[in-house]
Design a protein around this motif. Structure first.
Motif, PDB file in Angstrom:
ATOM      1  N   CYS A  45      -0.544  -6.378   1.159  1.00 48.33           N
ATOM      2  CA  CYS A  45      -0.961  -5.585  -0.006  1.00 48.33           C
ATOM      3  C   CYS A  45      -0.216  -4.253  -0.084  1.00 48.33           C
ATOM      4  O   CYS A  45       0.200  -3.832  -1.170  1.00 48.33           O
ATOM      5  CB  CYS A  45      -2.466  -5.359   0.025  1.00 48.33           C
ATOM      6  SG  CYS A  45      -3.403  -6.879  -0.202  1.00 48.33           S
ATOM      7  N   LEU A  67       6.193  -9.917  -7.885  1.00 43.25           N
ATOM      8  CA  LEU A  67       5.631  -9.418  -6.627  1.00 43.25           C
ATOM      9  C   LEU A  67       4.176  -9.851  -6.449  1.00 43.25           C
ATOM     10  O   LEU A  67       3.765 -10.198  -5.341  1.00 43.25           O
ATOM     11  CB  LEU A  67       5.749  -7.896  -6.557  1.00 43.25           C
ATOM     12  CG  LEU A  67       7.171  -7.347  -6.420  1.00 43.25           C
ATOM     13  CD1 LEU A  67       7.167  -5.842  -6.544  1.00 43.25           C
ATOM     14  CD2 LEU A  67       7.768  -7.789  -5.106  1.00 43.25           C
ATOM     15  N   MET A 112       2.703 -12.110  -3.541  1.00 45.17           N
ATOM     16  CA  MET A 112       1.604 -11.590  -2.731  1.00 45.17           C
ATOM     17  C   MET A 112       0.498 -12.628  -2.601  1.00 45.17           C
ATOM     18  O   MET A 112      -0.035 -12.859  -1.507  1.00 45.17           O
ATOM     19  CB  MET A 112       1.035 -10.314  -3.333  1.00 45.17           C
ATOM     20  CG  MET A 112      -0.070  -9.704  -2.485  1.00 45.17           C
ATOM     21  SD  MET A 112      -0.958  -8.366  -3.262  1.00 45.17           S
ATOM     22  CE  MET A 112      -2.124  -9.270  -4.249  1.00 45.17           C
ATOM     23  N   THR A 120       3.336  -4.853  -1.256  1.00 45.94           N
ATOM     24  CA  THR A 120       3.369  -5.232  -2.674  1.00 45.94           C
ATOM     25  C   THR A 120       3.193  -4.008  -3.556  1.00 45.94           C
ATOM     26  O   THR A 120       3.934  -3.823  -4.535  1.00 45.94           O
ATOM     27  CB  THR A 120       2.266  -6.266  -2.973  1.00 45.94           C
ATOM     28  OG1 THR A 120       2.471  -7.417  -2.162  1.00 45.94           O
ATOM     29  CG2 THR A 120       2.288  -6.666  -4.430  1.00 45.94           C
TER      30      THR A 120
END
Length: 97
Positions: free
Chosen positions: A36, A53, A57, A39
């Motif tokens: 996280c 992205l 993720m 990202t």
């Protein structure tokens, strides 16, 4: 093989399973945090790449989430179908006890 030996095998296996599950949970939490954060960092650098992205993720997050469940399956196998009890019986018979 006495009942005391069997109970000790199960006790040590349960302790090992607790450590395994804790380590899997910790590893998954660290992995989630890294996925996280990287990202969000990538989106901050290139906002136009947000859809790509975010898709990546979620793919990697799904892989990261499957890891603790696989570990949980192995841990339950050790806990309920304990292979160490049978191995201990074979080892005792091989020694001649």
């Amino acid at each position: 093989m006495t009942a005391n030996m069997i109970s000790m095998i199960y006790a040590y296996t349960a302790a090992g399973v607790c450590i395994i599950i804790g380590a899997a949970g910790l590893g998954s939490a660290i992995g989630w945090g890294l996925i996280c954060s990287k990202t969000i960092e990538g989106i901050a650098r290139q906002p136009e790449m947000k859809p790509v992205l975010m898709t990546n993720m979620f793919v990697f997050a799904g892989l990261m989430e499957s890891f603790p469940f696989i570990i949980l399956a192995f841990a339950m196998w050790f806990l309920f179908a304990n292979p160490f009890v049978g191995a201990m019986g074979v080892a005792i018979k091989a020694i001649g006890g």
